[in-house]
Write a protein that holds these residues in place. Structure first.
Motif, PDB file in Angstrom:
ATOM      1  N   LEU A  55      -3.097   4.153   6.367  1.00 50.97           N
ATOM      2  CA  LEU A  55      -2.046   3.222   5.952  1.00 50.97           C
ATOM      3  C   LEU A  55      -1.886   3.239   4.431  1.00 50.97           C
ATOM      4  N   ALA A  56      -3.008   3.144   3.725  1.00 52.79           N
ATOM      5  CA  ALA A  56      -2.954   3.148   2.261  1.00 52.79           C
ATOM      6  C   ALA A  56      -2.417   4.475   1.738  1.00 52.79           C
ATOM      7  N   GLY A  57      -2.789   5.566   2.392  1.00 52.64           N
ATOM      8  CA  GLY A  57      -2.311   6.876   1.963  1.00 52.64           C
ATOM      9  C   GLY A  57      -0.813   7.039   2.124  1.00 52.64           C
ATOM     10  N   GLU A  58      -0.267   6.527   3.224  1.00 56.61           N
ATOM     11  CA  GLU A  58       1.178   6.629   3.442  1.00 56.61           C
ATOM     12  C   GLU A  58       1.949   5.752   2.456  1.00 56.61           C
ATOM     13  N   ILE A  59       1.422   4.572   2.171  1.00 59.82           N
ATOM     14  CA  ILE A  59       2.074   3.708   1.179  1.00 59.82           C
ATOM     15  C   ILE A  59       2.084   4.388  -0.190  1.00 59.82           C
ATOM     16  N   ALA A  60       0.939   4.949  -0.565  1.00 56.83           N
ATOM     17  CA  ALA A  60       0.841   5.622  -1.865  1.00 56.83           C
ATOM     18  C   ALA A  60       1.786   6.823  -1.930  1.00 56.83           C
ATOM     19  N   ARG A  61       1.887   7.574  -0.830  1.00 55.46           N
ATOM     20  CA  ARG A  61       2.788   8.736  -0.797  1.00 55.46           C
ATOM     21  C   ARG A  61       4.233   8.313  -1.040  1.00 55.46           C
TER      22      ARG A  61
END
Length: 268
Positions: A125-131
């Motif tokens: 989840l955090a990775g997709e938000i950051a992307r």
């Protein structure tokens, strides 16, 4: 990972679906597998199936919330002090029935489940938000939930159809919550902002409007998209998903998600 679905899109919208899963994985000791699956957010993943048509990112776990609830504070702290709720690794159902024949998971088992399922889910989840934040000045994180309309242990009477949570206005800009609330109000159906369900760990942890991440939770009363029996039992629960029955609700939710995208794109 077979239990974790990450479908990446390019729109400034992430739809999180933490509770539609029913996989009990390698966890044993439940009094009843049906009971361990009963409190799932039934068919929410199918209800929001249109989200990919909006080029939204969807992050979904197939693990049952009875194994581990990825929308709870990993420290074990209650999200609703003084009110009935369930734990990170629940030991009771929403109705207060014991899930385990024995004492339930100990600290070591809770730590194992956290590392195996909670940590990867939130890393995704955090990775997709950051992307998406690399490309978009604003990103909306929409946490999608549902619950039975009547759960006396958790709330009195019949739950409003639309329950919008923004952690008391902290997790997203007022303009976004007002726009979503306006869509719900226009349906003529019952709705509330920051009522019984103000947003779980996901909304509270990721919502940082000043940093461009606006998080909002939607808790739907299940009667809005399926036929709820008066008393769920193994013969009638869960009801089958009927796409025709769910279509009016899906159309409203489509308007809400498009509203979230417009809000994010206004900052571009």
């Amino acid at each position: 990972m077979s239990w974790l679905d990450v479908m990446s899109g390019e729109a400034p919208l992430v739809v999180a679906i933490p509770h539609a899963g029913t996989d009990l994985a390698d966890v044993g000791g439940f009094r009843s597998e049906w009971l361990a699956r009963r409190d799932a957010d039934w068919w929410v993943d199918r209800l929001y199936g249109f989200a990919r048509d909006l080029d939204a990112t969807v992050v979904r776990t197939g693990i049952s919330r009875s194994v581990i609830d990825v929308n709870r504070d990993p420290s074990g702290a209650s999200l609703y002090p003084g009110q009935a709720t369930t734990e990170l690794c629940p030991t009771t159902t929403f109705d207060g029935e014991p899930l385990y024949a024995g004492s339930g998971p100990d600290e070591a088992e809770i730590a194992r489940r956290t590392e195996r399922w909670f940590v990867p889910y939130h890393a995704a989840l955090a990775g997709e938000i950051a992307r998406l934040r690399v490309r978009h000045e604003r990103v909306v994180l929409y946490d999608a939930h549902s619950i039975r309309s009547h759960v006396p242990r958790l709330f009195e009477g019949q739950l409003p159809l639309f329950n919008i949570g923004t952690f008391g206005g902290v997790s997203c800009a007022p303009a976004l919550s007002a726009a979503v609330q306006g869509i719900c109000a226009a349906t003529g159906q019952s709705h509330v902002l920051n009522g019984r369900f103000k947003g779980g760990w996901t909304t509270r942890n990721y919502g940082e409007p000043d940093k461009g991440v606006h998080a909002i939770q939607m808790e739907l009363a299940m009667r809005g998209y399926l036929e709820e029996p008066e008393a769920p039992d193994e013969a009638n629960w869960p009801p089958d998903f009927d796409a025709g029955r769910a279509a009016p609700m899906a159309a409203i939710l489509g308007d809400i998600l498009q509203c979230c995208v417009r809000f994010a794109e206004e900052a571009q």
